[in-house]
Design an enzyme around this catalytic site. Structure first.
Site, PDB file in Angstrom:
ATOM      1  N   SER A  35       2.272   1.076  12.692  1.00  0.00           N
ATOM      2  CA  SER A  35       3.630   0.602  12.439  1.00  0.00           C
ATOM      3  C   SER A  35       3.546  -0.677  11.615  1.00  0.00           C
ATOM      4  O   SER A  35       2.762  -1.577  11.929  1.00  0.00           O
ATOM      5  CB  SER A  35       4.336   0.328  13.765  1.00  0.00           C
ATOM      6  OG  SER A  35       5.629  -0.190  13.553  1.00  0.00           O
ATOM      7  N   GLY A  36       4.329  -0.756  10.545  1.00  0.00           N
ATOM      8  CA  GLY A  36       4.300  -1.941   9.698  1.00  0.00           C
ATOM      9  C   GLY A  36       3.222  -1.920   8.639  1.00  0.00           C
ATOM     10  O   GLY A  36       3.074  -2.887   7.881  1.00  0.00           O
ATOM     11  N   SER A  37       2.470  -0.822   8.559  1.00  0.00           N
ATOM     12  CA  SER A  37       1.372  -0.749   7.583  1.00  0.00           C
ATOM     13  C   SER A  37       1.882  -0.569   6.161  1.00  0.00           C
ATOM     14  O   SER A  37       1.180  -0.882   5.193  1.00  0.00           O
ATOM     15  CB  SER A  37       0.415   0.397   7.944  1.00  0.00           C
ATOM     16  OG  SER A  37       1.083   1.644   7.907  1.00  0.00           O
ATOM     17  N   LYS A  39       3.670   2.528   5.310  1.00  0.00           N
ATOM     18  CA  LYS A  39       3.716   3.973   5.034  1.00  0.00           C
ATOM     19  C   LYS A  39       4.995   4.371   4.293  1.00  0.00           C
ATOM     20  O   LYS A  39       4.941   5.012   3.249  1.00  0.00           O
ATOM     21  CB  LYS A  39       3.631   4.775   6.348  1.00  0.00           C
ATOM     22  CG  LYS A  39       2.356   4.601   7.129  1.00  0.00           C
ATOM     23  CD  LYS A  39       2.362   5.443   8.382  1.00  0.00           C
ATOM     24  CE  LYS A  39       3.492   5.095   9.346  1.00  0.00           C
ATOM     25  NZ  LYS A  39       3.442   3.708   9.818  1.00  0.00           N
ATOM     26  N   SER A  40       6.134   4.009   4.851  1.00  0.00           N
ATOM     27  CA  SER A  40       7.415   4.395   4.249  1.00  0.00           C
ATOM     28  C   SER A  40       7.612   3.725   2.890  1.00  0.00           C
ATOM     29  O   SER A  40       8.114   4.355   1.955  1.00  0.00           O
ATOM     30  CB  SER A  40       8.572   4.022   5.180  1.00  0.00           C
ATOM     31  OG  SER A  40       8.525   4.778   6.375  1.00  0.00           O
ATOM     32  N   SER A 107       1.676   9.160  13.320  1.00  0.00           N
ATOM     33  CA  SER A 107       0.802  10.297  13.691  1.00  0.00           C
ATOM     34  C   SER A 107      -0.556   9.795  14.172  1.00  0.00           C
ATOM     35  O   SER A 107      -1.570   9.991  13.504  1.00  0.00           O
ATOM     36  CB  SER A 107       0.655  11.285  12.532  1.00  0.00           C
ATOM     37  OG  SER A 107       0.268  10.684  11.327  1.00  0.00           O
TER      38      SER A 107
END
Length: 205
Positions: A35-37, A39-40, A107
């Site tokens: 989370s926060g990497s 990705k989106s 994931s």
């Protein structure tokens, strides 16, 4: 529930025909990371770049999918597994339509990512590891989730009290701490071009 009376309906237009019409090879860009990497953010940048190149693509974002299709699921291990199962099935249908599909989900479990890969033809599943140190993810913390997880307000939070299986051999390894968003997107699109999924001239960029 699938029964013996449920059979796969063969359509007149094949995946190969749809791909030929779109002048691309369908595939699934499976973004995984903490989370926060980013990705989106990276997936959105790639989708925009593909669009500018005339490609036919679609992004299935984790938060967006949980607003509808997976709105009944929580974040315990069992629900995470079902979340990935559903999205991998939806992705398979999009690929059958000849699209380049992106999924941006944490994931966290390697077994689930392997199951998603197994649903597709060889070469269609492209694991994109968005590799960002957890310290940077916590600094970003756009939704304040790490702060809540550290305070014990959120349980089963990946990287804190729930496991994240780091990809061992991702097709694309993106180190966001060393690259800008644009550079990350370019790395991924260049991979697609090198592997023959898309064709474009440098003048198109």
């Amino acid at each position: 529930m699938k029964t013996e009376n449920t059979v796969w309906h063969q359509q007149h237009v094949a995946k190969e025909q749809r791909a030929m019409l779109k002048n691309q090879q369908p595939c699934l860009l499976w973004y995984t990371g903490l989370s926060g990497s980013g990705k989106s953010t990276v997936a959105n940048a790639v989708d925009a770049l593909l669009f500018s190149l005339g490609c036919h693509s679609y992004l299935l974002d984790g938060d967006n999918v949980r607003h509808g299709l997976n709105g009944d699921l929580g974040f315990n291990d069992q629900d995470r597994i079902e979340n990935i199962r559903r999205i991998s099935e939806v992705s398979k249908l999009f690929i059958d339509a000849g699209l380049i599909v992106s999924t941006a989900f944490i994931s966290p479990f390697s077994q689930d990512r392997a199951s998603a890969r197994a649903k597709l033809a060889p070469g269609e599943f492209i694991e994109v590891y968005i590799d960002t140190p957890i310290s940077i993810c916590e600094q970003r913390d756009p939704k304040g989730l790490y702060k809540k997880a550290r305070a014990g307000e959120i349980k089963d939070f990946t990287g804190i009290d729930s496991t994240y299986d780091v990809p061992e051999k991702p097709e694309i390894h993106v180190k966001t701490a060393d690259l800008s968003v644009a550079q990350c997107a370019e790395q991924i699109v260049n991979y697609l071009a090198e592997q023959g999924f898309i064709t474009f001239n440098k003048n198109q960029e």
